[in-house]
Write an enzyme that holds these catalytic residues in place. Structure first.
Site, mmCIF file in Angstrom:
data_model
loop_
_atom_site.group_PDB
_atom_site.id
_atom_site.type_symbol
_atom_site.label_atom_id
_atom_site.label_comp_id
_atom_site.label_asym_id
_atom_site.label_seq_id
_atom_site.Cartn_x
_atom_site.Cartn_y
_atom_site.Cartn_z
ATOM 1 C CD GLU A 266 -2.846 -1.253 2.356
ATOM 2 O OE1 GLU A 266 -2.784 -0.374 3.243
ATOM 3 O OE2 GLU A 266 -3.705 -2.151 2.327
ATOM 4 N N PRO A 267 0.296 2.418 -0.221
ATOM 5 C CG PRO A 267 -1.040 4.135 -1.079
ATOM 6 C CD PRO A 267 -1.102 2.725 -0.555
ATOM 7 C CB SER B 89 9.163 -3.897 4.846
ATOM 8 O OG SER B 89 9.965 -3.372 3.827
ATOM 9 C CB THR C 247 3.821 -6.522 -10.930
ATOM 10 O OG1 THR C 247 4.762 -5.786 -10.153
ATOM 11 C CG2 THR C 247 4.449 -6.896 -12.259
ATOM 12 C CD GLU D 208 9.257 -20.950 2.497
ATOM 13 O OE1 GLU D 208 8.614 -20.588 3.509
ATOM 14 O OE2 GLU D 208 9.599 -22.125 2.282
ATOM 15 C CD GLU E 81 8.040 -11.521 -5.229
ATOM 16 O OE1 GLU E 81 8.172 -10.295 -5.480
ATOM 17 O OE2 GLU E 81 7.543 -12.310 -6.030
ATOM 18 C CD GLU F 212 18.057 -3.035 3.238
ATOM 19 O OE1 GLU F 212 17.056 -3.204 2.511
ATOM 20 O OE2 GLU F 212 19.138 -2.591 2.801
HETATM 21 C C1 LIG Z 1 8.452 -2.323 -9.648
HETATM 22 C C2 LIG Z 1 7.824 -2.861 -8.405
HETATM 23 C C3 LIG Z 1 6.881 -3.862 -8.499
HETATM 24 C C4 LIG Z 1 6.218 -4.329 -7.353
HETATM 25 N N1 LIG Z 1 5.229 -5.290 -7.477
HETATM 26 C C5 LIG Z 1 4.481 -5.597 -6.394
HETATM 27 C C6 LIG Z 1 3.353 -6.452 -6.533
HETATM 28 O O1 LIG Z 1 3.068 -6.996 -7.600
HETATM 29 N N2 LIG Z 1 2.566 -6.664 -5.438
HETATM 30 C C7 LIG Z 1 2.849 -6.099 -4.228
HETATM 31 O O2 LIG Z 1 2.110 -6.330 -3.267
HETATM 32 N N3 LIG Z 1 3.933 -5.295 -4.065
HETATM 33 C C8 LIG Z 1 4.745 -5.026 -5.114
HETATM 34 N N4 LIG Z 1 5.834 -4.192 -4.973
HETATM 35 C C9 LIG Z 1 6.089 -3.573 -3.688
HETATM 36 C C10 LIG Z 1 7.286 -4.139 -2.967
HETATM 37 O O3 LIG Z 1 6.990 -5.415 -2.465
HETATM 38 C C11 LIG Z 1 7.671 -3.142 -1.859
HETATM 39 O O4 LIG Z 1 8.150 -1.965 -2.479
HETATM 40 C C12 LIG Z 1 8.703 -3.719 -0.927
HETATM 41 O O5 LIG Z 1 8.139 -4.740 -0.136
HETATM 42 C C13 LIG Z 1 9.301 -2.645 0.006
HETATM 43 O O6 LIG Z 1 8.288 -1.904 0.619
HETATM 44 P P1 LIG Z 1 8.321 -0.308 0.589
HETATM 45 O O7 LIG Z 1 8.608 0.130 -0.785
HETATM 46 O O8 LIG Z 1 7.107 0.191 1.255
HETATM 47 O O9 LIG Z 1 9.581 0.079 1.472
HETATM 48 P P2 LIG Z 1 9.593 0.206 3.065
HETATM 49 O O10 LIG Z 1 8.989 -0.974 3.698
HETATM 50 O O11 LIG Z 1 9.057 1.535 3.447
HETATM 51 O O12 LIG Z 1 11.162 0.175 3.334
HETATM 52 C C14 LIG Z 1 12.003 1.307 3.044
HETATM 53 C C15 LIG Z 1 13.447 0.934 3.386
HETATM 54 O O13 LIG Z 1 13.550 0.598 4.767
HETATM 55 C C16 LIG Z 1 14.067 -0.723 4.914
HETATM 56 N N5 LIG Z 1 13.415 -1.356 6.051
HETATM 57 C C17 LIG Z 1 12.076 -1.492 6.274
HETATM 58 N N6 LIG Z 1 11.863 -2.108 7.446
HETATM 59 C C18 LIG Z 1 13.092 -2.399 7.966
HETATM 60 C C19 LIG Z 1 13.546 -3.045 9.148
HETATM 61 N N7 LIG Z 1 12.700 -3.564 10.050
HETATM 62 N N8 LIG Z 1 14.871 -3.141 9.366
HETATM 63 C C20 LIG Z 1 15.766 -2.645 8.467
HETATM 64 N N9 LIG Z 1 15.393 -2.023 7.312
HETATM 65 C C21 LIG Z 1 14.080 -1.907 7.072
HETATM 66 C C22 LIG Z 1 13.756 -1.419 3.602
HETATM 67 O O14 LIG Z 1 14.615 -2.504 3.383
HETATM 68 C C23 LIG Z 1 13.946 -0.282 2.620
HETATM 69 O O15 LIG Z 1 15.324 -0.139 2.370
HETATM 70 C C24 LIG Z 1 6.559 -3.783 -6.098
HETATM 71 C C25 LIG Z 1 7.556 -2.790 -5.999
HETATM 72 C C26 LIG Z 1 8.183 -2.336 -7.137
HETATM 73 C C27 LIG Z 1 9.225 -1.253 -7.014
#
Ligand SMILES: Cc1cc2nc3c(=O)[nH]c(=O)nc-3n(C[C@H](O)[C@H](O)[C@H](O)COP(=O)(O)OP(=O)(O)OC[C@H]3O[C@@H](n4cnc5c(N)ncnc54)[C@H](O)[C@@H]3O)c2cc1C
Length: 399
Positions: A132-133, A137, A164, A256, A379, A383
């Site tokens: 979501e926006p 993670s 995607t 997984e 996926e 981190e």
């Molecule tokens: C091109 C693309 C396609 C995608 N396709 C899909 C899809 O089909 N379906 C879907 O559901 N999602 C999809 N995603 C989303 C993707 O799974 C998320 O972007 C990813 O899980 C990271 O979440 P976030 O972007 O909110 O980053 P955040 O969770 O906000 O993390 C930001 C940074 O903080 C770090 N971080 C977060 N928590 C911790 C912690 N506890 N300890 C240390 N570091 C931490 C992360 O590693 C990252 O570096 C896609 C993303 C992209 C870019």
């Protein structure tokens, strides 16, 4: 000293035949046109149509539903070849694979019979939606909800991000909260099978805004999904009534195998980067000899090749363990972490080896360098993989 046994083989005859077929497909149909589609950010419809004919949407779907019924290991080999061609092509298959895994593992008989045959042919393609926006993670922090109305149907509300294949898919596996007060939160999360018209950006209760503009991984669309009272019939909870509150566990299970899938994509990118670096470094001459003969470049090639092999071995090990019915969460995390980082590093090394030309849109490595970082994110970021790996290591080795 080791005792000699059978001749070492990496692939069975069936795996050799199918990966050779997909490699030729990548060489003939994907690589020659990938730059064009990338530069125009255009969906590769003709390639996807050919993939349907080759049966590539049904690789892991059992034969009784019209698929090939192949294992995760063979699937990973196929994904490596597709990704070697262009990562966006494997992206069209990737979410579909996760959707079919969710159905095969958790779906009711009715859900399997309804969707798997059409998914095996690629007639309908699947996406999955957790992010979501404000949440990626920390999946338990999602805010989208579903409430059951008096007529038994569920109504989904909320905004999803980064889906995607969000527009062209006919099925989206959507994770939402059905009990916002559940403690711990994951117990109140449910996965719904949402059917929609492929390509339609507005259907009752659901709006799909224009695709998100990305640095790479072009062609295949990533979209938001804005749910506003989208109705889902009662029998479209994944797994039926027993699936209520099971969505988080179901999705984590699918992720997984998704990690093995992303690892295989990483191997494909690392492999192609290596091929391009090997070719260019033997053609380009400086100071009177091919740059491959300068030790600094030879060493770079050596590191790239070693990284590639290690990534492939980790990926194959995780896939084979899963196929053997063994726990492979630790191995899948290691494979995903290592292979995605290997892809990014090999892409960068290959770009450096290309000198100025690596920075030109005339050269394939420029696209690969923009595509590779996606693998560090999807996926579960690197981190998050390290968190998973560390936790599993401690669990398996309690003091
Ligand atoms: C091109 C693309 C396609 C995608 N396709 C899909 C899809 O089909 N379906 C879907 O559901 N999602 C999809 N995603 C989303 C993707 O799974 C998320 O972007 C990813 O899980 C990271 O979440 P976030 O972007 O909110 O980053 P955040 O969770 O906000 O993390 C930001 C940074 O903080 C770090 N971080 C977060 N928590 C911790 C912690 N506890 N300890 C240390 N570091 C931490 C992360 O590693 C990252 O570096 C896609 C993303 C992209 C870019």
């Amino acid at each position: 000293m080791a005792v000699a046994t059978d001749t070492f083989t990496e692939k069975t005859d069936e795996q050799k035949a199918i990966t050779e077929m997909v490699r030729q497909f990548a060489d003939n149909e994907i690589i020659p046109v990938a730059e064009e589609y990338d530069h125009e950010d255009k969906f590769p419809e003709p390639i996807v149509e050919q993939m349907k004919e080759l049966g590539l949407f049904g690789v892991t779907i059992p034969e009784e539903y019209g698929g090939m019924g192949l294992d995760l290991t063979t699937y990973a080999m196929i994904v490596e070849e597709l990704s070697r061609g262009w990562i966006s092509i494997s992206g069209v298959v990737n979410t579909h694979f996760i959707g079919s895994y969710l159905l095969m593992k958790f779906g009711t008989e009715e859900q399997k019979n309804t969707f798997l045959p059409k998914m095996a042919t690629g007639e309908i393609r699947a996406a999955f939606s957790l992010s979501e926006p404000e949440v990626g993670s920390d999946v338990q922090g999602i805010k989208s909800t579903a409430k059951q109305a008096d007529d038994g149907q569920w109504e989904i509300n909320g905004q999803k991000m980064w889906v995607t294949n969000g527009l062209r898919s006919g099925l989206v596996f959507v994770l939402v909260k059905t009990d916002t007060k559940a403690d711990p939160p994951y117990k109140g999360m449910t996965c719904f099978i949402c059917e929609k018209e492929p390509g339609a950006d507005k259907v009752p209760g659901l709006t799909i805004p224009p695709k998100i503009k990305k640095m790479g991984y072009k062609g295949v669309e990533s979209t938001e999904l804005v749910f506003d009272g989208f109705k889902v019939p009662e029998d479209r909870i994944l797994g039926g009534p027993e699936g209520l509150g099971e969505g988080f566990v179901q999705m984590m299970d699918a992720l997984e195998v998704g990690r093995v899938n992303v690892a295989a994509r990483g191997v494909g990118v690392a492999q192609r980067s290596m091929e391009l670096a090997l070719r260019y470094s033997q053609e380009r001459k400086t100071f009177g000899k091919p740059i491959a003969q300068h030790q600094a470049i030879t060493f770079k090639l050596a590191e790239m090749g070693t990284r590639l092999e290690a990534a492939r071995l980790l990926t194959m090990k995780a896939a084979r363990m899963k196929d053997a019915g063994e726990r492979s969460d630790l191995e899948a995390g290691m494979a995903k972490l290592f292979a995605s980082e290997a892809a990014k590093e090999n892409a960068e090394d290959a770009l450096r080896i290309h000198g100025g030309y690596g920075y030109s849109k005339e050269y394939e490595i420029e696209r690969i360098y923009r595509d590779a970082p996606l693998l560090l994110i999807g996926e579960g970021t690197s981190e998050i993989q390290k968190m998973v790996i560390g936790k599993k290591l401690l669990q398996r080795n309690r003091a």
